[in-house]
Design an enzyme around this catalytic site. Sequence first.
Site, PDB file in Angstrom:
ATOM      1  CE  LYS A  52       5.953  -3.236  11.211  1.00  0.00           C
ATOM      2  NZ  LYS A  52       5.881  -4.133  10.061  1.00  0.00           N
ATOM      3  CD  GLN A  53       2.507  -0.014   9.826  1.00  0.00           C
ATOM      4  OE1 GLN A  53       3.048  -1.105   9.957  1.00  0.00           O
ATOM      5  NE2 GLN A  53       2.463   0.625   8.685  1.00  0.00           N
ATOM      6  CD1 TRP A  89       1.054  -0.184   2.916  1.00  0.00           C
ATOM      7  CD2 TRP A  89      -0.630   1.130   3.618  1.00  0.00           C
ATOM      8  NE1 TRP A  89       1.377   0.260   4.168  1.00  0.00           N
ATOM      9  CE2 TRP A  89       0.371   1.074   4.629  1.00  0.00           C
ATOM     10  CE3 TRP A  89      -1.766   1.899   3.845  1.00  0.00           C
ATOM     11  CZ2 TRP A  89       0.252   1.776   5.836  1.00  0.00           C
ATOM     12  CZ3 TRP A  89      -1.873   2.587   5.047  1.00  0.00           C
ATOM     13  CH2 TRP A  89      -0.874   2.522   6.022  1.00  0.00           C
ATOM     14  CG  ASP A  90       4.841   0.737   1.296  1.00  0.00           C
ATOM     15  OD1 ASP A  90       4.061  -0.225   1.370  1.00  0.00           O
ATOM     16  OD2 ASP A  90       5.834   0.858   2.020  1.00  0.00           O
ATOM     17  CD  GLU A 101       2.686  -5.274   8.389  1.00  0.00           C
ATOM     18  OE1 GLU A 101       3.846  -5.443   8.775  1.00  0.00           O
ATOM     19  OE2 GLU A 101       2.339  -5.322   7.200  1.00  0.00           O
TER      20      GLU A 101
END
Length: 723
Positions: free
Chosen positions: A538-539, A279-280, A418
């Site tokens: 994680k993010q 998805w970056d 994640e």
Amino acid sequence: PNWLPLKLRIGGAEVLRLAELELLDYHHELDLRTALLTRRLRFRDKEGRETALVSRRFVSMTSMHHAYLEWTLTPLNWSGEAEVVTALDGRVVNGGVPRYRQLESDHLRPGSTMVPEPAVLALKSVTRQSEVIVGVAARTLVRVDGREVDVPRSDFGTTDYVQQTLHLDLERGVPVTIEKAVSMFTSRDPATGDTIVRAHRSVARSRSFEAAYDHHSASWARLWRACDMRVFGDDEAQHLLRIHICHILQTCSHNTADLDAGVPARGINGEAYRGHVFWDELFVYPFLTFRTPDVTRGLLMYRYRRVAEARSAAKAVGYEGFMFPWQSASLGTEETQELHLNPMSGRWDEDLSHNQRHVSAAIFYNVWQYVTLTEDTMFLEYRGAVLMLGIARFWASIAHYSPERDRYEIHGVMGPDEYHEKYPGASESGLRNNAYTNIFVAWICDIAAHLLELLPEPRAKSVRAQLELRDEEIVRWKDMSRKMFVPFHDGIISQFEGYEDLEELDWDGYRAKYGDIQRLDRILKAEGDTPDRYKLAKQADVVMLFFLFSDPELKRVVERLGYEFADDSAERTIEYYDRRTSHGSTLSYITHAGVLARFDPDASWDRFKVALGSDVNDIQGGTTREGIHMGVMSGTVDLIQRFYAGMRVSDGMLLLDPNLPAAVDGFAFNMTYLRSPLTVTIMRDRVTVKHRDGVIDSVPVRVRVAGEERMVQVGGEETFSLA
Ligand code: BGC
């Protein structure tokens, strides 16, 4: 195939290896203006001979099939015979990522080699799985004083390697230049027959290094004019941003716009993730679309060409529409690994990250952003609408209606975080009602429900026919835009349903014990525990919503769903998750820096600087040599424009609402909006928008700064005071 080999033998001795020489001087330089790599060295060999070598190389930005390497050799205290070996090597393996070394790494099948004319070598290889034929040819010339000289040559070749030895007579103090021009074609290139023949023909007529470099530099100069960004008052940030821009443009530029390629997460600079597309791209498009929109369109076509696989992936698990894979490659099938090595424990753990269905939401968003920023209605009519509606259809089918709640729910998915793959102890994978996904889907459904109204009648008809769209689907999208379920706890949007029951992590304890706790997943799993049990991330996950949507936009979506969106919702939610995020993906620094910019520009700048240094300082301990982080590099450039300059597009107008951190005096950047090249300068007390004399169809641009709206005429300039 490796096009680089040039080797040196002096006086019949072994080929010289850097590690075995006494280095008297070494200098390695990348010129960001043109991505020219120069190495200057002076060395002494075992016989005491001292030699100077300057090597320069570049991959042409003007002519995408060409690359050049040049050596200038000067014997400093000797004269005599030397041999330079020039080669093309098809025996390369992917050995750049230590963790992957035990896995299959041999991806080229030998083809053939030839020496079609005295100074030209050629090699053909075939990629093992995709069967792309690659033809490479190299022409190696020798020059003294700029004049080409004839030298004796001897050749050697097998099916996957070909070399030529050039026999030179060197004279003390007299520089000799070896120039290797290389040309590369694949069976996917247009106007190509036999790739080896094509490469040979092309290299035989290629320019000299100098002439090719001039053309190459001119292309880079144009790119920098379109893409440069200035930071006033922070030289380090300035330098790092330019490093990022230079690297991004080497992966995505006008040269790639026509290729069938997506945005590889690690650029084309390294082998991590094997070139897979995640998805970056969501973090990459804002930089590209405001500068090289044709590149964005080309990249969106990568997705469009893979809708058949996305449809069949959805169908295979009982859904409709386009379900794009979390990791995508040539075919567009799911490429995500199912096991993942934890280097801390040496164990292979289950990997459920393919449940990140949000990638399909990101693709919908990307198409819509592209169309909004460029007003490329043709793309929307002929490609974009199909992509968007096919994705909306997928979301409508993965969602189910819950009569008790009178709401739609989505189960079995993961958000971008994640570290949460399932509920602690659960046997089935995924989570219920990831808020990022559900709110995103509510936004998607609202746009999808009205999309066909934006198209001219015949196009709307044809899109409907192409998708065999049913009226009740549109009714359902409208309903979903009002009734997606969103979990809350303590007045905060919960990352997913049941999040409030998770335990708090002892952050200080873990920091004290491990120091760097970015990879809490590895740490906890190595301890026999699991991150699934804790309120950690994680993010950015929920926080992504504030990164992608403006407050008013998000408020509209959330209130339409019948939930409250208070004035301090953004700030409280961001603050809550900011304390519980380990930033195990560097993308997370981008998101948090972005959302913090308006509340706390200085805290934001701290995170921005981490993101800015993440590849240069290799903050994840060894990942940089495995490839750049494309999303982060592009994200840093985007942060300047969208968050520190506060730039948005709304109703065909450019809005600027700056948040300047104390560490800088201002920013300036070039961009293109609606085919009009602009220079935007943001200082503490003013904003200037200059319309640079542009292309033939430039138009005046409507700009609003701090509530004041003005027209910037073609060739004109407007300054807004921020007093
Ligand atoms: C991140 C993902 C990202 C991937 C590729 C992972 O570490 O968690 O969000 O898409 O890397 O960059």
